[in-house]
Write an enzyme that holds these catalytic residues in place. Structure first.
Site, PDB file in Angstrom:
ATOM      1  N   LYS A   1     -16.105 104.242  49.912  1.00 12.26           N
ATOM      2  CA  LYS A   1     -15.966 103.128  49.449  1.00 12.26           C
ATOM      3  C   LYS A   1     -14.690 102.330  50.477  1.00 12.26           C
ATOM      4  CE  LYS A   1     -18.536 101.555  46.397  1.00 12.26           C
ATOM      5  NZ  LYS A   1     -19.756 100.483  46.654  1.00 12.26           N
TER       6      LYS A   1
ATOM      7  N   TYR B   1     -16.268 109.793  46.999  1.00 13.22           N
ATOM      8  CA  TYR B   1     -16.613 108.563  46.974  1.00 13.22           C
ATOM      9  C   TYR B   1     -15.584 107.480  47.113  1.00 13.22           C
ATOM     10  CZ  TYR B   1     -17.574 104.359  43.875  1.00 13.22           C
ATOM     11  OH  TYR B   1     -17.906 103.098  43.387  1.00 13.22           O
TER      12      TYR B   1
END
Ligand code: NDP
Ligand code: 8X3
Length: 250
Positions: free
Chosen positions: A154, A150
């Site tokens: 990002k 994750y």
């Protein structure tokens, strides 16, 4: 006639709150996979502004382009693109990660953002006008334990935002990134695959941001005068000081 905003991930959380916030100043193209949510949202927002919904999965490159191509002529001149669709999937150590989760995060948060951008930005370039707001995260500037893929997705949004701003600079197109800290939405339920206890633990003993706090930030970023670009905005709940440092009272 209002300018048109195209919002991905409008069926819940930050995207939905942003749609509601921007309704007074924009006509809205609202996107997501859950058709029932899109229909309900359209009904709700239609009293404030014109709404067009598009139901597609950002992972599906053809579906993205078919959806954008399906826009009626009066909906094609998009002034504002909000790349918001995305989620975390799983919370594993790197050597134990579920590779389907990895695929989901890279395909949705990175490639999905790219497909939507590729479908919409050329017209902005032609018109030499437009604004793109990418929803990044504190997770895109600081990694944290079990955040791994994750985080990487990002960090990629952050890199793409900077690159987009350079590539689109000659055309007068604004590119902004808003990076929230902890926001209570469906995000944790998705990450923990419906495990209510794990989801609740994310916000235990602290007051998280609400989706509407980020909608307020979006509204600020998109309402600056033509000569002002907010390149980057990091928004924390007051109880949060970094990706991993959160003051909890319980
Ligand atoms: P939610 O889970 O509430 O909303 C996620 C949205 O993304 C939904 O509307 C969902 O719609 C859409 N979406 C997910 N996968 C897809 C897909 N494959 N195709 C199309 N749409 C998709 O979470 P948030 O509102 O919190 O998340 C919005 C953004 O904010 C994300 O990019 C997230 O990474 C970011 N963020 C969230 C933070 C938080 O703490 N909540 C903090 C920092 C950043 P549907 O399921 O209908 O397709
Ligand atoms: C969502 C915020 O800290 O859960 O991007 O990764 S965090």
């Amino acid at each position: 006639m209002k300018p048109i905003a195209f919002i991905t991930g409008a069926t819940s959380g930050i995207g939905e709150a942003t749609a509601k916030k921007l309704a007074s100043n924009y006509f809205l193209v609202l996107c997501g996979r859950r058709k029932d949510r899109l229909d309900a949202l359209e009904k709700n927002i239609r009293v404030h502004t014109d709404v067009h919904t598009l139901c597609f999965d950002v992972r599906d490159r053809k579906a993205v382009f078919d959806a954008v191509d399906s826009l009626p002529p009066q909906w094609q001149d998009i002034s504002l693109l909000i790349n918001n669709a995305g989620n975390a999937h799983g919370y594993s150590l790197i050597h134990e990660g579920d590779m389907d989760d990895w695929d989901a995060m890279i395909d949705i948060n990175v490639k999905g953002l790219l497909y939507v951008s590729r479908a919409i930005i050329p017209r902005m370039v032609e018109k030499k006008k437009g604004h793109i707001v990418n929803i990044g995260s504190i997770a895109g500037i600081e990694a944290y334990l079990r955040g791994n893929v994750y985080n990487a997705s990002k960090f990629a949004v952050n890199g793409l935002t900077q690159g987009m701003r350079m590539d689109l600079n000659p055309y007068g197109i604004k590119v902004s990134e808003i990076k929230p800290g902890l926001v209570e939405t469906e995000f944790a339920q998705v990450r923990f695959k419906g495990d209510q206890e794990m989801s609740a633990s994310v916000y235990k003993g602290m007051e998280p941001l609400l989706a509407r706090d980020i909608a307020d930030a979006v509204d600020f970023v998109v309402s600056r005068p033509a000569h002002v670009t907010i390149a980057d905005m990091l928004v924390f709940p007051t109880a949060q000081a970094s990706a991993a440092m959160v003051h909890r009272t319980a």
